[in-house]
Motif scaffolding. Structure first.
Motif, PDB file in Angstrom:
ATOM      1  N   THR A 140     -44.603  51.664   7.570  1.00 51.70           N
ATOM      2  CA  THR A 140     -45.376  50.921   8.561  1.00 51.70           C
ATOM      3  C   THR A 140     -44.738  51.116   9.927  1.00 51.70           C
ATOM      4  O   THR A 140     -43.510  51.223  10.045  1.00 51.70           O
ATOM      5  CB  THR A 140     -45.438  49.419   8.248  1.00 51.70           C
ATOM      6  N   ALA A 141     -45.594  51.161  10.950  1.00 50.89           N
ATOM      7  CA  ALA A 141     -45.087  51.251  12.326  1.00 50.89           C
ATOM      8  C   ALA A 141     -44.821  49.869  12.902  1.00 50.89           C
ATOM      9  O   ALA A 141     -44.312  49.755  14.020  1.00 50.89           O
ATOM     10  CB  ALA A 141     -46.089  51.993  13.202  1.00 50.89           C
ATOM     11  N   VAL A 142     -45.177  48.835  12.158  1.00 50.47           N
ATOM     12  CA  VAL A 142     -45.010  47.465  12.644  1.00 50.47           C
ATOM     13  C   VAL A 142     -43.895  46.803  11.839  1.00 50.47           C
ATOM     14  O   VAL A 142     -44.114  46.258  10.759  1.00 50.47           O
ATOM     15  CB  VAL A 142     -46.328  46.666  12.525  1.00 50.47           C
ATOM     16  N   SER A 143     -42.687  46.885  12.375  1.00 46.46           N
ATOM     17  CA  SER A 143     -41.529  46.325  11.688  1.00 46.46           C
ATOM     18  C   SER A 143     -40.403  46.110  12.678  1.00 46.46           C
ATOM     19  O   SER A 143     -40.405  46.663  13.788  1.00 46.46           O
ATOM     20  CB  SER A 143     -41.048  47.272  10.573  1.00 46.46           C
ATOM     21  N   GLN A 144     -39.428  45.324  12.259  1.00 41.59           N
ATOM     22  CA  GLN A 144     -38.243  45.106  13.077  1.00 41.59           C
ATOM     23  C   GLN A 144     -37.492  46.407  13.317  1.00 41.59           C
ATOM     24  O   GLN A 144     -37.020  46.677  14.430  1.00 41.59           O
ATOM     25  CB  GLN A 144     -37.310  44.098  12.402  1.00 41.59           C
ATOM     26  N   ILE A 145     -37.384  47.233  12.276  1.00 44.69           N
ATOM     27  CA  ILE A 145     -36.627  48.478  12.392  1.00 44.69           C
ATOM     28  C   ILE A 145     -37.275  49.420  13.391  1.00 44.69           C
ATOM     29  O   ILE A 145     -36.599  50.029  14.227  1.00 44.69           O
ATOM     30  CB  ILE A 145     -36.501  49.151  11.010  1.00 44.69           C
ATOM     31  N   VAL A 146     -38.596  49.549  13.332  1.00 47.16           N
ATOM     32  CA  VAL A 146     -39.292  50.437  14.266  1.00 47.16           C
ATOM     33  C   VAL A 146     -39.135  49.941  15.704  1.00 47.16           C
ATOM     34  O   VAL A 146     -38.856  50.725  16.615  1.00 47.16           O
ATOM     35  CB  VAL A 146     -40.780  50.573  13.884  1.00 47.16           C
ATOM     36  N   ALA A 147     -39.291  48.634  15.914  1.00 45.53           N
ATOM     37  CA  ALA A 147     -39.114  48.077  17.266  1.00 45.53           C
ATOM     38  C   ALA A 147     -37.707  48.374  17.779  1.00 45.53           C
ATOM     39  O   ALA A 147     -37.523  48.770  18.937  1.00 45.53           O
ATOM     40  CB  ALA A 147     -39.379  46.576  17.257  1.00 45.53           C
ATOM     41  N   LYS A 148     -36.710  48.203  16.919  1.00 44.49           N
ATOM     42  CA  LYS A 148     -35.314  48.449  17.303  1.00 44.49           C
ATOM     43  C   LYS A 148     -35.095  49.926  17.616  1.00 44.49           C
ATOM     44  O   LYS A 148     -34.461  50.276  18.624  1.00 44.49           O
ATOM     45  CB  LYS A 148     -34.380  48.004  16.183  1.00 44.49           C
ATOM     46  N   GLN A 149     -35.625  50.804  16.771  1.00 42.01           N
ATOM     47  CA  GLN A 149     -35.431  52.236  16.996  1.00 42.01           C
ATOM     48  C   GLN A 149     -36.167  52.727  18.239  1.00 42.01           C
ATOM     49  O   GLN A 149     -35.720  53.690  18.880  1.00 42.01           O
ATOM     50  CB  GLN A 149     -35.868  53.024  15.761  1.00 42.01           C
ATOM     51  N   MET A 150     -37.251  52.084  18.602  1.00 40.25           N
ATOM     52  CA  MET A 150     -37.939  52.435  19.845  1.00 40.25           C
ATOM     53  C   MET A 150     -37.034  52.166  21.050  1.00 40.25           C
ATOM     54  O   MET A 150     -36.958  52.977  21.980  1.00 40.25           O
ATOM     55  CB  MET A 150     -39.253  51.660  19.970  1.00 40.25           C
ATOM     56  N   VAL A 151     -36.341  51.030  21.035  1.00 43.91           N
ATOM     57  CA  VAL A 151     -35.398  50.734  22.117  1.00 43.91           C
ATOM     58  C   VAL A 151     -34.215  51.696  22.079  1.00 43.91           C
ATOM     59  O   VAL A 151     -33.772  52.188  23.130  1.00 43.91           O
ATOM     60  CB  VAL A 151     -34.908  49.274  22.034  1.00 43.91           C
ATOM     61  N   GLU A 152     -33.722  51.991  20.894  1.00 44.37           N
ATOM     62  CA  GLU A 152     -32.628  52.955  20.779  1.00 44.37           C
ATOM     63  C   GLU A 152     -33.031  54.310  21.345  1.00 44.37           C
ATOM     64  O   GLU A 152     -32.212  54.999  21.997  1.00 44.37           O
ATOM     65  CB  GLU A 152     -32.206  53.095  19.320  1.00 44.37           C
ATOM     66  N   GLY A 153     -34.288  54.698  21.141  1.00 46.29           N
ATOM     67  CA  GLY A 153     -34.777  55.950  21.694  1.00 46.29           C
ATOM     68  C   GLY A 153     -34.803  55.946  23.210  1.00 46.29           C
ATOM     69  O   GLY A 153     -34.531  56.969  23.860  1.00 46.29           O
ATOM     70  N   LEU A 154     -35.129  54.800  23.798  1.00 44.38           N
ATOM     71  CA  LEU A 154     -35.102  54.684  25.253  1.00 44.38           C
ATOM     72  C   LEU A 154     -33.682  54.784  25.788  1.00 44.38           C
ATOM     73  O   LEU A 154     -33.425  55.417  26.816  1.00 44.38           O
ATOM     74  CB  LEU A 154     -35.715  53.349  25.684  1.00 44.38           C
ATOM     75  N   LEU A 155     -32.757  54.132  25.083  1.00 42.78           N
ATOM     76  CA  LEU A 155     -31.374  54.063  25.560  1.00 42.78           C
ATOM     77  C   LEU A 155     -30.640  55.384  25.405  1.00 42.78           C
ATOM     78  O   LEU A 155     -29.745  55.699  26.200  1.00 42.78           O
ATOM     79  CB  LEU A 155     -30.622  52.971  24.803  1.00 42.78           C
ATOM     80  N   MET A 156     -31.008  56.173  24.405  1.00 47.76           N
ATOM     81  CA  MET A 156     -30.203  57.348  24.095  1.00 47.76           C
ATOM     82  C   MET A 156     -30.271  58.420  25.182  1.00 47.76           C
ATOM     83  O   MET A 156     -29.351  59.233  25.304  1.00 47.76           O
ATOM     84  CB  MET A 156     -30.600  57.924  22.734  1.00 47.76           C
ATOM     85  N   ASN A 157     -31.329  58.426  25.978  1.00 48.09           N
ATOM     86  CA  ASN A 157     -31.405  59.470  27.008  1.00 48.09           C
ATOM     87  C   ASN A 157     -30.595  59.138  28.254  1.00 48.09           C
ATOM     88  O   ASN A 157     -30.447  59.981  29.148  1.00 48.09           O
ATOM     89  CB  ASN A 157     -32.869  59.768  27.385  1.00 48.09           C
ATOM     90  N   GLY A 158     -30.081  57.907  28.322  1.00 47.53           N
ATOM     91  CA  GLY A 158     -29.199  57.542  29.427  1.00 47.53           C
ATOM     92  C   GLY A 158     -29.887  57.200  30.728  1.00 47.53           C
ATOM     93  O   GLY A 158     -29.229  56.989  31.747  1.00 47.53           O
ATOM     94  N   TYR A 159     -31.229  57.130  30.722  1.00 45.75           N
ATOM     95  CA  TYR A 159     -31.963  56.843  31.952  1.00 45.75           C
ATOM     96  C   TYR A 159     -32.036  55.357  32.261  1.00 45.75           C
ATOM     97  O   TYR A 159     -32.501  54.962  33.327  1.00 45.75           O
ATOM     98  CB  TYR A 159     -33.388  57.396  31.867  1.00 45.75           C
ATOM     99  N   CYS A 160     -31.640  54.500  31.318  1.00 38.98           N
ATOM    100  CA  CYS A 160     -31.792  53.062  31.536  1.00 38.98           C
ATOM    101  C   CYS A 160     -30.586  52.311  30.995  1.00 38.98           C
ATOM    102  O   CYS A 160     -29.821  52.822  30.174  1.00 38.98           O
ATOM    103  CB  CYS A 160     -33.076  52.548  30.881  1.00 38.98           C
ATOM    104  N   ASP A 161     -30.439  51.076  31.454  1.00 35.25           N
ATOM    105  CA  ASP A 161     -29.385  50.186  30.990  1.00 35.25           C
ATOM    106  C   ASP A 161     -29.906  49.205  29.945  1.00 35.25           C
ATOM    107  O   ASP A 161     -29.133  48.669  29.150  1.00 35.25           O
ATOM    108  CB  ASP A 161     -28.806  49.396  32.167  1.00 35.25           C
TER     109      ASP A 161
END
Length: 239
Positions: free
Chosen positions: A141-162
């Motif tokens: 499922t795309a609707v889960s705590q893990i997916v929401a968390k990994q979406m933020v991790e994906g944003l953070l990993m590129n280093g463009y945001c805090d």
């Protein structure tokens, strides 16, 4: 306290009024008005209120964590103020909300200094390829705590945001399987910690989307507010 109105998040107007009246003394019951839109409420204290100071002390003591501003300021304005005070760069990945959070943030003049990107990651392919969300998790499922968390991790990993914010959920009935309409997950976090929130909102498709966007901004405010230490906050308030 010389305050005539404040903003609070999290309840429908009638429910909030009932909660206030349950804790207020009889002489202060119903001495206020509430204007609510998608769980974001403006509370105005009536001029006829015989003791505004007591009203505020009573309400603030019980609802301090849900009151996000004194005066009539929007969630996005307060979020922007905290981003500016902390000089924090933010990125947003939206599925359910489809760009509503970024739209609210961009309404603030000067947001370009802090908003690095907004991604409407609606499909599973986008979540996997753009944000590095696990395809195994998405196949369930795309609707889960893990997916929401990994979406933020994906944003953070590129280093463009805090700090990153993500949303995923169901705004209406699904075509090919049963889903809980209104269920959503919001993640807000930085390199130290990512907080995930589960909500179930009612209403029309667009009301659910707006409530989720409002909740995401509220959780962002809480995250930024909690990141201040006392000395730093006092110094910033003097500037």
């Amino acid at each position: 306290m010389n305050i005539d109105c404040f903003k609070i998040f999290g309840c429908k107007a009638r429910e909030l009024a009932d909660k206030f009246n349950n804790i207020l003394p009889n002489e202060l019951k119903d001495c206020f008005t509430i204007k609510e839109n998608c769980l974001d409420s403006l509370v105005k204290i009536n001029d006829s209120c015989i003791d505004k100071s007591l009203f505020l002390r009573t309400v603030y003591k019980k609802f301090y964590n849900d009151i996000y501003t004194e005066g009539n300021y929007s969630l996005s304005k307060i979020a922007y103020d905290y981003l500016a005070m902390k000089n924090v760069r933010i990125s947003v990945a939206e599925s359910l909300t489809g760009g509503l959070i970024c739209s609210e943030l961009v309404s603030n003049d000067g947001i370009s200094k802090f908003l690095t990107e907004g991604i409407v990651s609606y499909s599973n392919d986008s979540k996997a390829k753009r944000l590095n969300v696990s395809e195994t998790e998405l196949s369930n499922t795309a609707v889960s705590q893990i997916v929401a968390k990994q979406m933020v991790e994906g944003l953070l990993m590129n280093g463009y945001c805090d700090i990153g914010v993500s949303t995923t959920g169901y705004a209406s009935k699904c075509d090919n399987f049963d889903c809980k309409v209104g269920l959503n997950y919001i993640a807000v976090g930085d390199s130290d910690k990512i907080d995930i929130y589960e909500n179930v909102f009612d209403g029309t498709r667009n009301e659910i989307r707006q409530k989720t966007a409002n909740a995401a901004l509220f959780y962002l405010i809480k995250k930024l507010k909690d990141s201040f230490d006392v000395n730093e906050y006092t110094m910033l308030k003097k500037e």
